[in-house]
Enzyme design. Structure first.
Site, PDB file in Angstrom:
ATOM      1  N   HIS A 114       0.840  -1.208   0.000  1.00 51.41           N
ATOM      2  CA  HIS A 114       0.000   0.000   0.000  1.00 51.41           C
ATOM      3  C   HIS A 114       0.875   1.259   0.000  1.00 51.41           C
ATOM      4  O   HIS A 114       0.679   2.162  -0.830  1.00 51.41           O
ATOM      5  CB  HIS A 114      -0.911  -0.022   1.237  1.00 51.41           C
ATOM      6  CG  HIS A 114      -1.711   1.232   1.454  1.00 51.41           C
ATOM      7  ND1 HIS A 114      -3.060   1.304   1.185  1.00 51.41           N
ATOM      8  CD2 HIS A 114      -1.349   2.460   1.919  1.00 51.41           C
ATOM      9  CE1 HIS A 114      -3.495   2.531   1.461  1.00 51.41           C
ATOM     10  NE2 HIS A 114      -2.476   3.249   1.917  1.00 51.41           N
ATOM     11  N   GLU A 115       1.843   1.305   0.902  1.00 46.42           N
ATOM     12  CA  GLU A 115       2.690   2.510   0.997  1.00 46.42           C
ATOM     13  C   GLU A 115       3.508   2.692  -0.279  1.00 46.42           C
ATOM     14  O   GLU A 115       3.681   3.818  -0.758  1.00 46.42           O
ATOM     15  CB  GLU A 115       3.595   2.437   2.236  1.00 46.42           C
ATOM     16  CG  GLU A 115       2.874   2.333   3.578  1.00 46.42           C
ATOM     17  CD  GLU A 115       1.911   3.468   3.863  1.00 46.42           C
ATOM     18  OE1 GLU A 115       2.037   4.540   3.238  1.00 46.42           O
ATOM     19  OE2 GLU A 115       1.004   3.284   4.700  1.00 46.42           O
ATOM     20  N   HIS A 118       1.642   4.409  -2.965  1.00 51.21           N
ATOM     21  CA  HIS A 118       1.662   5.885  -2.953  1.00 51.21           C
ATOM     22  C   HIS A 118       2.865   6.407  -3.749  1.00 51.21           C
ATOM     23  O   HIS A 118       2.753   7.373  -4.505  1.00 51.21           O
ATOM     24  CB  HIS A 118       1.748   6.408  -1.517  1.00 51.21           C
ATOM     25  CG  HIS A 118       0.476   6.260  -0.741  1.00 51.21           C
ATOM     26  ND1 HIS A 118      -0.744   6.661  -1.233  1.00 51.21           N
ATOM     27  CD2 HIS A 118       0.236   5.773   0.506  1.00 51.21           C
ATOM     28  CE1 HIS A 118      -1.682   6.429  -0.311  1.00 51.21           C
ATOM     29  NE2 HIS A 118      -1.114   5.872   0.742  1.00 51.21           N
ATOM     30  N   ASP A 124      -4.966   7.422  -1.578  1.00 50.85           N
ATOM     31  CA  ASP A 124      -5.769   6.554  -0.718  1.00 50.85           C
ATOM     32  C   ASP A 124      -7.177   6.427  -1.282  1.00 50.85           C
ATOM     33  O   ASP A 124      -7.673   7.305  -1.983  1.00 50.85           O
ATOM     34  CB  ASP A 124      -5.835   7.122   0.708  1.00 50.85           C
ATOM     35  CG  ASP A 124      -4.576   6.830   1.488  1.00 50.85           C
ATOM     36  OD1 ASP A 124      -4.132   5.661   1.494  1.00 50.85           O
ATOM     37  OD2 ASP A 124      -4.026   7.768   2.089  1.00 50.85           O
TER      38      ASP A 124
HETATM   39 ZN   LIG Z   1      -2.320   5.272   2.260  1.00 47.72          ZN
END
Ligand SMILES: [Zn+2]
Length: 190
Positions: A114-115, A118, A124
């Site tokens: 997830h990170e 980015h 998000d």
């Molecule tokens: Zn996030």
């Protein structure tokens, strides 16, 4: 006069180096994959998790390849407390921080992918859907899915290929900080 020319030369070289750096964020040939070098020297217990996350992103996307410890487009840190987060300086460049406390509640691999998402240009999307990687902690602690959806993966591929609209491209490339205070589980679920 000589020193003035010298300064001009230094300025010229600095500009040329800066221009070379931009090629990471602005791939010219769509056929050549961009290499994103990630550095795990400060990833602590999560170096292996970072390698797994890199494989997931490499398998899911085209136009980019995350490679371990060949440079430091992306630095990965282990921290304790405050939540995991990502600092994107530009598309494919930045820092990822993995919070040990959060990773004790949520899947560390899901947090890591997830990170990194980015850094690869995704925002998000806290919609509670475990099939969506960027839904993060909104999908709950039982969600361990570390894979981007087809739509998420395709968006990253398109960002690196430069095929999105100018508005979408600039959103994915902008410098930004993504703080992921995934909901803490204060009371054990009985
Ligand atoms: Zn996030």
């Amino acid at each position: 006069m000589t020193s003035r020319l010298g300064r001009l030369y230094v300025a010229f070289v600095a500009t040329a180096v800066a221009t070379l750096g931009v090629t990471v964020a602005n791939p010219a040939p769509a056929s050549a994959a961009m290499t994103i070098c990630y550095n795990t020297s400060q990833a602590g217990a999560y170096a292996g998790t970072a390698n797994q996350a890199a494989s997931i992103w490499n398998n899911a996307t085209t136009n980019l390849t995350l490679t371990a410890n060949c440079g430091s487009n992306l630095r990965i840190y282990q921290i304790t407390g405050g939540g995991s987060y990502a600092v994107r300086t530009s598309l494919g460049n930045g820092r990822v921080y993995i919070d040990t406390q959060q990773a004790a509640q949520y899947s560390p691999l899901r947090i890591m992918t997830h990170e990194i998402g980015h850094i690869l240009g995704l925002p998000d999307n806290y919609n509670g859907n475990c099939a969506i990687l960027m839904s993060g902690g909104s999908a709950g602690t039982s969600c361990t899915n570390p894979y981007p959806s087809t739509a998420e993966a395709n968006r990253v591929s398109s960002l690196f290929a430069g095929t999105l609209s100018a508005t979408e491209r600039s959103a994915g490339r902008s410098a930004d900080i993504f703080r992921d205070s995934w909901p803490s589980v204060l009371t054990p679920v009985s």
